[in-house]
Design an enzyme around this catalytic site. Structure first.
Site, short mmCIF file in Angstrom:
data_model
loop_
_atom_site.label_atom_id
_atom_site.label_comp_id
_atom_site.label_asym_id
_atom_site.label_seq_id
_atom_site.Cartn_x
_atom_site.Cartn_y
_atom_site.Cartn_z
CG ASN A 103 -19.31 71.88 8.86
OD1 ASN A 103 -18.83 72.38 7.84
ND2 ASN A 103 -19.48 70.59 9.02
NE ARG A 104 -14.90 73.85 5.14
CZ ARG A 104 -14.65 72.66 5.72
NH1 ARG A 104 -15.65 71.93 6.20
NH2 ARG A 104 -13.41 72.22 5.81
CG HIS A 129 -14.56 73.74 13.09
ND1 HIS A 129 -15.81 73.20 12.88
CD2 HIS A 129 -13.68 72.78 12.65
CE1 HIS A 129 -15.70 71.99 12.35
NE2 HIS A 129 -14.43 71.71 12.19
CG HIS A 202 -13.50 68.44 15.40
ND1 HIS A 202 -12.75 67.42 14.86
CD2 HIS A 202 -13.92 69.19 14.36
CE1 HIS A 202 -12.71 67.57 13.55
NE2 HIS A 202 -13.41 68.63 13.22
CB SER A 203 -13.75 63.24 20.00
OG SER A 203 -13.63 63.90 21.25
CE1 TYR A 204 -9.97 65.65 14.66
CE2 TYR A 204 -9.34 64.22 12.85
CZ TYR A 204 -9.59 65.48 13.35
OH TYR A 204 -9.45 66.57 12.53
CG ASP A 274 -14.59 67.23 5.57
OD1 ASP A 274 -15.38 67.36 6.54
OD2 ASP A 274 -13.60 67.97 5.39
CD GLN A 309 -18.96 67.68 7.98
OE1 GLN A 309 -20.12 68.09 7.88
NE2 GLN A 309 -18.05 67.89 7.05
CD GLU A 337 -16.69 67.34 12.82
OE1 GLU A 337 -16.83 68.55 12.64
OE2 GLU A 337 -16.05 66.62 12.03
C1 GLA Z 1 -13.95 69.43 10.11
C2 GLA Z 1 -13.99 69.88 8.71
C3 GLA Z 1 -12.82 69.34 7.98
C4 GLA Z 1 -11.54 69.72 8.66
C5 GLA Z 1 -11.58 69.27 10.09
C6 GLA Z 1 -10.36 69.74 10.83
O1 GLA Z 1 -14.27 68.10 10.23
O2 GLA Z 1 -15.19 69.53 8.07
O3 GLA Z 1 -12.84 69.82 6.67
O4 GLA Z 1 -11.39 71.10 8.64
O5 GLA Z 1 -12.72 69.76 10.73
O6 GLA Z 1 -9.18 69.47 10.15
#
Ligand code: GLA
Length: 372
Positions: A103-104, A129, A202-204, A274, A309, A337
């Site tokens: 994350n940020r 990340h 970071h799996s979708y 998000d 997240q 996440e």
């Molecule tokens: C995380 C971030 C999102 C985006 C994704 C990747 O989930 O919070 O804003 O950057 O990664 O696209």
């Protein structure tokens, strides 16, 4: 010669989960430009088959049965190494291990013991990340093993002091253990200098199958009564706000798409969901449950982390084609996440992400699949 044996052999042969045999298989996935080989491990247990590659420790596919026993891949990903190298970062980070800091971090800056560290700004104006070449881009050393009879894969990576601006030589491991119906990830890290750590995967997911359309009909429950509101750059304001009365309230099972176009300021900032939810309770506990009505598949996630997240795939824009050759558009997958709160190093009221020499960072996340 028993009756049960006769009945079983009389049943029609179907490629369902009941036929899967536990085990690990290794094959060459590709090579990087410098010649480094990237391996893929296919790990199978009773009702699940997972493919993990040593580049980024990426979970490429997760095959699990639907309510009728038909296997389907529920993880978004790419078919080949080239796409992971060229398009996953910057990009969606499909399936990847994220470090050193998931994350940020605001403006990519934090201070430890009076020293200010600067990380790469890769998500203007912030660091996201772990920076431009985070753990998702590293080739991890893989060691197959087993845990109580379940196949496992241990991945090791040592990040040198100052890599991506972070202090300390950080040795990280992520061990994937595939039990009969779940993926458990055990993360460990140690350092030789005070630093910060926040690891995740970071799996979708799309429980109807990757590439089958949006996840807006998936029903989500988050065991979280509060979240950390963000500013327009998705950095937490520092508040711990109640979800009650907002479209971020998933304390009761709710379809993801029901309120996603709500004009709520937080959803405008995120272009959808998000955000970091503050998971109720502590210790290893269930954080999220997602069910998909047509396939009947259910995913539950447990972790010992304070936050999760939930990202509704807002930045997928149709430019990427996934494992099955389908185009991924906005909302075609979601990520959950497990993590410490974003930008924790700059918020004294958030749980600490500092790791000191002599300490071991340990955290566990479990993804369990079922169908009904
Ligand atoms: C995380 C971030 C999102 C985006 C994704 C990747 O989930 O919070 O804003 O950057 O990664 O696209």
């Amino acid at each position: 010669m028993t009756g049960a044996g006769t009945a079983a052999s009389a049943a029609p042969a179907r490629a369902t989960h009941s036929t899967l045999k536990p085990g690990i298989k290794k094959d060459l996935f590709g090579s990087l430009e410098d010649g480094t080989k990237v391996w893929r491990y296919t790990i199978t247990n009773r009702s699940i088959r997972v493919r993990i590659i040593t580049y980024g420790g990426i979970v490429q596919t997760i095959e699990v049965p639907d309510a009728r026993g038909r296997m389907g891949n529920v993880a978004l990903g790419f078919a080949g190494l080239g796409d992971y190298v060229a398009k996953n970062n910057p990009g969606p980070y499909f399936g990847a291990l994220i470090g050193r800091y998931a994350n940020r971090i605001a403006k990519g800056r934090f201070t430890l013991d009076g020293v200010t560290y600067q990380l790469p700004i890769n998500n203007d104006p912030n660091s996201l990340h772990g920076g431009t070449n985070g753990f998702d881009t590293k080739v991890w050393t893989a060691t197959p093993g087993s845990d109580h009879g379940d196949p496992s894969l241990r991945l090791d990576y040592t990040s040198p002091d100052k890599e991506m601006g972070y202090p300390g030589n950080l040795h990280a491991t992520a061990t994937y253990t595939i039990t009969k119906d779940s993926i458990r990830i055990d993360y460990r890290a140690t350092t030789d200098k005070k630093t910060i750590v926040n690891l995740t995967n970071h799996s979708y997911f799309n429980l109807a199958g990757e590439g089958t359309g949006t996840i807006y009909d998936h029903v989500l429950q988050l065991n979280a009564h509060r979240y950390t509101p963000v500013d327009s750059t998705l950095i937490p304001t520092g508040q711990l706000a109640p979800v009650a009365g907002t479209p971020l309230d998933f304390t009761k099972p709710t379809p993801i798409g029901d309120r996603i176009r709500d004009g709520h300021q937080q959803l405008v900032f995120g272009r959808g969901y998000d955000h970091n939810w503050i998971v109720d309770g502590s210790g290893l506990r269930q954080a999220a449950r997602v069910s998909e009505p047509t396939s009947g598949r259910v995913l539950t996630m447990s972790s010992d982390q304070p936050g999760i997240q939930f990202y509704s795939g807002n930045f997928l824009d149709g430019t990427l084609y996934g494992t099955g050759g389908h185009q991924y558009r906005q909302g075609d997958g979601f990520a959950l996440e497990t993590q410490h709160f974003p930008d924790s190093p700059n918020h004294g009221n958030f749980p600490s992400t500092v790791l000191s020499p002599g300490q071991t960072y340990r955290t566990t996340t479990v993804y369990t699949f079922s169908a009904r």
